[in-house]
Design a protein around this motif. Structure first.
Motif, PDB file in Angstrom:
ATOM      1  N   LEU A 294       0.829  -1.201   0.000  1.00 12.46           N
ATOM      2  CA  LEU A 294       0.000   0.000   0.000  1.00 12.46           C
ATOM      3  C   LEU A 294       0.871   1.263   0.000  1.00 12.46           C
ATOM      4  O   LEU A 294       0.624   2.216  -0.747  1.00 12.46           O
ATOM      5  CB  LEU A 294      -0.904  -0.014   1.230  1.00 12.46           C
ATOM      6  CG  LEU A 294      -2.233   0.733   1.163  1.00 12.46           C
ATOM      7  CD1 LEU A 294      -3.058   0.264  -0.011  1.00 12.46           C
ATOM      8  CD2 LEU A 294      -2.998   0.542   2.460  1.00 12.46           C
ATOM      9  N   LYS A 295       1.905   1.267   0.828  1.00 10.58           N
ATOM     10  CA  LYS A 295       2.803   2.429   0.894  1.00 10.58           C
ATOM     11  C   LYS A 295       3.511   2.645  -0.441  1.00 10.58           C
ATOM     12  O   LYS A 295       3.673   3.785  -0.901  1.00 10.58           O
ATOM     13  CB  LYS A 295       3.827   2.230   2.008  1.00 10.58           C
ATOM     14  CG  LYS A 295       3.234   2.311   3.421  1.00 10.58           C
ATOM     15  CD  LYS A 295       4.298   2.072   4.476  1.00 10.58           C
ATOM     16  CE  LYS A 295       3.691   2.108   5.882  1.00 10.58           C
ATOM     17  NZ  LYS A 295       4.699   1.787   6.927  1.00 10.58           N
ATOM     18  N   LEU A 296       3.929   1.541  -1.072  1.00 12.90           N
ATOM     19  CA  LEU A 296       4.612   1.663  -2.362  1.00 12.90           C
ATOM     20  C   LEU A 296       3.659   2.151  -3.449  1.00 12.90           C
ATOM     21  O   LEU A 296       4.050   2.936  -4.320  1.00 12.90           O
ATOM     22  CB  LEU A 296       5.220   0.307  -2.746  1.00 12.90           C
ATOM     23  CG  LEU A 296       6.417  -0.137  -1.887  1.00 12.90           C
ATOM     24  CD1 LEU A 296       6.795  -1.577  -2.198  1.00 12.90           C
ATOM     25  CD2 LEU A 296       7.622   0.778  -2.126  1.00 12.90           C
ATOM     26  N   LEU A 297       2.396   1.700  -3.406  1.00 12.01           N
ATOM     27  CA  LEU A 297       1.423   2.162  -4.400  1.00 12.01           C
ATOM     28  C   LEU A 297       1.216   3.667  -4.301  1.00 12.01           C
ATOM     29  O   LEU A 297       1.051   4.354  -5.317  1.00 12.01           O
ATOM     30  CB  LEU A 297       0.088   1.442  -4.210  1.00 12.01           C
ATOM     31  CG  LEU A 297       0.011  -0.014  -4.671  1.00 12.01           C
ATOM     32  CD1 LEU A 297      -1.355  -0.606  -4.372  1.00 12.01           C
ATOM     33  CD2 LEU A 297       0.307  -0.128  -6.165  1.00 12.01           C
ATOM     34  N   GLU A 302       2.578   9.143  -7.135  1.00 16.95           N
ATOM     35  CA  GLU A 302       3.190  10.466  -7.056  1.00 16.95           C
ATOM     36  C   GLU A 302       4.238  10.686  -8.145  1.00 16.95           C
ATOM     37  O   GLU A 302       4.815  11.769  -8.240  1.00 16.95           O
ATOM     38  CB  GLU A 302       3.841  10.652  -5.677  1.00 16.95           C
ATOM     39  CG  GLU A 302       2.823  10.696  -4.532  1.00 16.95           C
ATOM     40  CD  GLU A 302       3.494  10.700  -3.169  1.00 16.95           C
ATOM     41  OE1 GLU A 302       4.761  10.696  -3.129  1.00 16.95           O
ATOM     42  OE2 GLU A 302       2.783  10.697  -2.154  1.00 16.95           O
ATOM     43  N   ARG A 303       4.497   9.647  -8.963  1.00 19.93           N
ATOM     44  CA  ARG A 303       5.483   9.814 -10.043  1.00 19.93           C
ATOM     45  C   ARG A 303       4.955  10.823 -11.069  1.00 19.93           C
ATOM     46  O   ARG A 303       3.755  10.839 -11.377  1.00 19.93           O
ATOM     47  CB  ARG A 303       5.738   8.493 -10.773  1.00 19.93           C
ATOM     48  CG  ARG A 303       6.221   7.324  -9.927  1.00 19.93           C
ATOM     49  CD  ARG A 303       7.527   7.589  -9.249  1.00 19.93           C
ATOM     50  NE  ARG A 303       7.319   8.066  -7.885  1.00 19.93           N
ATOM     51  CZ  ARG A 303       8.278   8.345  -7.031  1.00 19.93           C
ATOM     52  NH1 ARG A 303       9.549   8.252  -7.405  1.00 19.93           N
ATOM     53  NH2 ARG A 303       8.009   8.742  -5.808  1.00 19.93           N
ATOM     54  N   PHE A 308       2.270   2.378 -15.239  1.00 19.63           N
ATOM     55  CA  PHE A 308       2.024   1.421 -14.162  1.00 19.63           C
ATOM     56  C   PHE A 308       0.887   0.504 -14.573  1.00 19.63           C
ATOM     57  O   PHE A 308      -0.174   0.976 -15.024  1.00 19.63           O
ATOM     58  CB  PHE A 308       1.663   2.139 -12.858  1.00 19.63           C
ATOM     59  CG  PHE A 308       1.478   1.194 -11.699  1.00 19.63           C
ATOM     60  CD1 PHE A 308       2.580   0.641 -11.066  1.00 19.63           C
ATOM     61  CD2 PHE A 308       0.213   0.832 -11.262  1.00 19.63           C
ATOM     62  CE1 PHE A 308       2.429  -0.238 -10.010  1.00 19.63           C
ATOM     63  CE2 PHE A 308       0.040  -0.046 -10.208  1.00 19.63           C
ATOM     64  CZ  PHE A 308       1.155  -0.587  -9.575  1.00 19.63           C
ATOM     65  N   LEU A 309       1.096  -0.806 -14.437  1.00 15.70           N
ATOM     66  CA  LEU A 309       0.127  -1.793 -14.890  1.00 15.70           C
ATOM     67  C   LEU A 309      -0.438  -2.594 -13.729  1.00 15.70           C
ATOM     68  O   LEU A 309       0.260  -2.851 -12.738  1.00 15.70           O
ATOM     69  CB  LEU A 309       0.785  -2.765 -15.875  1.00 15.70           C
ATOM     70  CG  LEU A 309       1.366  -2.165 -17.160  1.00 15.70           C
ATOM     71  CD1 LEU A 309       2.150  -3.221 -17.930  1.00 15.70           C
ATOM     72  CD2 LEU A 309       0.261  -1.580 -18.028  1.00 15.70           C
ATOM     73  N   LEU A 492       3.789  -7.178  -6.031  1.00 19.61           N
ATOM     74  CA  LEU A 492       4.174  -5.914  -6.673  1.00 19.61           C
ATOM     75  C   LEU A 492       5.587  -6.026  -7.217  1.00 19.61           C
ATOM     76  O   LEU A 492       6.531  -6.326  -6.484  1.00 19.61           O
ATOM     77  CB  LEU A 492       4.092  -4.766  -5.665  1.00 19.61           C
ATOM     78  CG  LEU A 492       4.446  -3.370  -6.178  1.00 19.61           C
ATOM     79  CD1 LEU A 492       3.485  -2.946  -7.295  1.00 19.61           C
ATOM     80  CD2 LEU A 492       4.422  -2.352  -5.038  1.00 19.61           C
ATOM     81  N   PHE A 493       5.727  -5.793  -8.524  1.00 17.80           N
ATOM     82  CA  PHE A 493       7.015  -5.846  -9.209  1.00 17.80           C
ATOM     83  C   PHE A 493       7.439  -4.426  -9.543  1.00 17.80           C
ATOM     84  O   PHE A 493       6.760  -3.718 -10.289  1.00 17.80           O
ATOM     85  CB  PHE A 493       6.871  -6.691 -10.478  1.00 17.80           C
ATOM     86  CG  PHE A 493       8.037  -6.612 -11.421  1.00 17.80           C
ATOM     87  CD1 PHE A 493       9.333  -6.866 -10.989  1.00 17.80           C
ATOM     88  CD2 PHE A 493       7.834  -6.305 -12.760  1.00 17.80           C
ATOM     89  CE1 PHE A 493      10.409  -6.800 -11.870  1.00 17.80           C
ATOM     90  CE2 PHE A 493       8.899  -6.238 -13.649  1.00 17.80           C
ATOM     91  CZ  PHE A 493      10.193  -6.483 -13.205  1.00 17.80           C
ATOM     92  N   LEU A 494       8.541  -3.973  -8.943  1.00 15.35           N
ATOM     93  CA  LEU A 494       9.078  -2.637  -9.187  1.00 15.35           C
ATOM     94  C   LEU A 494      10.486  -2.767  -9.757  1.00 15.35           C
ATOM     95  O   LEU A 494      11.438  -3.051  -9.017  1.00 15.35           O
ATOM     96  CB  LEU A 494       9.102  -1.817  -7.893  1.00 15.35           C
ATOM     97  CG  LEU A 494       7.751  -1.521  -7.243  1.00 15.35           C
ATOM     98  CD1 LEU A 494       7.940  -0.860  -5.883  1.00 15.35           C
ATOM     99  CD2 LEU A 494       6.898  -0.621  -8.148  1.00 15.35           C
ATOM    100  N   PRO A 495      10.662  -2.614 -11.063  1.00 19.15           N
ATOM    101  CA  PRO A 495      11.995  -2.733 -11.658  1.00 19.15           C
ATOM    102  C   PRO A 495      12.954  -1.692 -11.071  1.00 19.15           C
ATOM    103  O   PRO A 495      12.550  -0.572 -10.760  1.00 19.15           O
ATOM    104  CB  PRO A 495      11.753  -2.452 -13.146  1.00 19.15           C
ATOM    105  CG  PRO A 495      10.292  -2.640 -13.351  1.00 19.15           C
ATOM    106  CD  PRO A 495       9.642  -2.290 -12.058  1.00 19.15           C
TER     107      PRO A 495
END
Length: 559
Positions: A294-297, A302-303, A308-309, A492-495
């Protein structure tokens, strides 16, 4: 300070707390002079404020607590004394007796008429709390079972009157009753399936189909024609598929339904997707997403630009998650726009457009036109082809934050899927912020849940940490299933920079997965273990929605 005096200064108080801007207050006051409605209602309607903010301030004025539906766990003994009609007419939901006082959550505790109705029902002094109207609706649907289905009541009345199910069959009443039953049962879909001798009606509740009241075969064509009329479809056309949309009033609120009609061997098969915003929590906190994700979302939204998919199969809650993210956007200062098929829920101050392939207006054409509308944030309903994928990526590289969905089985699988669609790997590296994969799994029914000891198989799967496992015994509220409500199962996948070379080479899924595993990547199964340990769901339910498509060695050995 009196409550009335405080209410008169609502706008100034919101301004002082930084919850609205001076411009927003000026617009709302102008609208109030024109429409003569409460300022709080106007601010919510314009999308400047969430309803819960206004309700919180009402609670503050009255000196009582503010409660959300997720914070309320009612006493079953108290619920036995109320029904949906009482909750709807009073805007009150009794919770439990504490210190010889009844705790009641109300939409408007300052309303003397509604308060008198509550006092006349219960012989206890009242301890009041404030909640929102949407939360009252959620509580009623979650905790108060429908006493008798609307269709069953119509059929009982027919039998009592000795009417034959033929020429006098009340088509309009039965059709409306069937749709209302679906909403009252919190179904996501209604299936009308003609067979040789009867027509089966089934409701998809928490992802599982449940049998409803069957229709007589002789009345089926009339019922389907009635649905076509409500959806503005061609009642004479029975050989081709048709799609439409209808709206009905349920409990004094509008409910939209998406209609799909498909010819079959025994007649026309109908599926209605219920788009009931009042039954959906458009709040990230209420989706059951792990706090860390949730925090990462919230950092993702805010980017300033990027793609984002959200991935997953049909009915996995992708759209709800994206809408919840969009609802937190500053749509007053940013131009937020969507291209969808169809528009499922309306969001204030968000420009929403629906594609229509029949006139050559698809996602690609819509996105191209939308880029000329000076958007800051764009939601593309689905990436289906190379052209849409490339346009979404190019939009994300020219200063736009782009959200979309993709059909893949995992978050990491989105990368090879985009490559398969024909997107150049270097474009993926330059644009992709991240991918959220999700499923919806059923939660253990809180009314009949009880602690359980893990079996050997469960203990092995939980890696020796059982936590506080629970299982539902089965009760009327959960229809003896042991489950009630659903929660999101996510990964959640964050490259990051270390993935650059792999992404540029268009590497396969296995290499990406191995690389992420070496960096401590947590998949959906890990999220499932967390939910089982905390008593939210069961191992069987995690396996039902998230299981490898290949048979495991253990499964093969037990054949």
């Amino acid at each position: 300070m009196s409550a009335n005096a405080a209410k008169l200064r609502l706008g100034d108080r919101l301004l002082d707390r930084g919850l609205i801007s001076a411009n927003q207050l000026s617009v709302a006051l102008s609208e109030q002079r024109r429409a003569y409605r409460p300022l709080g209602e106007i601010l919510v309607g314009l999308g400047f404020l969430r309803q819960e903010v206004v309700s919180e301030m009402l609670a503050e004025d009255l000196g009582v607590p503010f409660l959300r539906a997720s914070q309320i766990e009612p006493d079953p003994l108290v619920l036995a004394s109320v029904d949906r009609e009482f909750v709807q007419s009073t805007g009150a939901f009794p919770i439990r007796v504490e210190n010889d006082q009844l705790l009641v959550a109300m939409v408007d505790p300052d309303n003397p008429e509604r308060l008198a109705l509550v006092r006349s029902r219960f012989p206890f002094p009242l301890q009041l709390a404030v909640t929102t109207e949407s939360d009252i609706g959620l509580l009623a649907r979650k905790h108060l079972a429908e006493q008798s289905g609307q269709v069953a009541m119509v059929f009982d009345a027919l039998e009592g009157a000795g009417a034959a199910l033929g020429a006098e069959f009340p088509v309009e009443r039965v059709t409306l009753a069937m749709l209302v039953d679906g909403v009252h049962r919190s179904a996501t879909d209604i299936h009308i399936e003609p067979e040789e001798k009867i027509t089966r009606v089934r409701y998809r509740i928490d992802g599982i189909l449940h049998q409803g009241e069957n229709l007589p075969r002789s009345a089926t064509d009339a019922v389907i024609s009635r649905i076509k009329i409500l959806a503005n479809l061609d009642i004479a056309e029975r050989r081709r598929p048709q799609d439409g949309r209808l709206r009905i009033q349920v409990d004094e609120r509008p409910v939209d339904m998406r209609v799909s009609i498909m010819p079959s061997a025994e007649g026309e098969n109908v599926v209605l997707r219920i788009l009931d915003r009042g039954a959906v929590a458009l709040r990230l906190e209420d989706l059951g997403i792990a706090p860390a994700i949730l925090k990462l979302l919230r950092l993702v939204k805010e980017r300033p630009h990027g793609l984002f998919l959200v991935t997953g199969p049909t009915g996995s809650g992708k759209t709800t998650t994206l809408y919840s993210l969009m609802a937190e956007m500053d749509s007053v200062h940013d131009n937020v726009a969507t291209i969808e098929d169809p528009i499922e829920y309306r969001l204030p101050l968000v420009r929403q457009s629906q594609v229509d392939p029949a006139i050559g207006f698809g996602f690609q054409e819509g996105l191209r036109a939308l880029l000329r509308q000076d958007p800051d944030v764009i939601l593309v309903g689905e990436i289906r082809d190379k052209e849409t994928a490339e346009m979404a990526i190019k939009a994300s590289m020219t200063g736009h934050l782009v959200f979309s969905t993709l059909h893949t089985n995992s978050a990491i699988g989105a990368v090879p899927r985009l490559v398969d669609l024909g997107v150049d790997p270097f474009l993926i590296e330059d644009s992709l912020i991240g991918v959220l994969a999700q499923r919806l799994l059923r939660c253990v029914c809180s009314s009949c849940a009880e602690p359980v000891a893990p079996t050997h198989e469960e203990l092995v799967w939980l890696q020796g940490e059982p936590g506080q496992m629970r299982r539902g015994r089965g009760c009327p509220r959960c229809r003896s299933s042991g489950y009630s409500g659903r929660s999101a199962l996510c990964e959640l996948f964050l490259p990051d920079e270390s993935l650059g070379d792999l992404l540029r080479s268009g590497t396969n899924f296995t290499a990406l997965r191995s690389h992420m595993a070496s960096r401590g990547y947590l998949g959906m199964e890990d999220d499932g273990r967390r939910k089982v340990r905390s008593g939210v769901t069961t191992m069987e339910e995690v396996a039902r929605v998230h299981r490898n498509h290949r048979l495991s060695e253990a499964e093969r050995e037990h054949v």
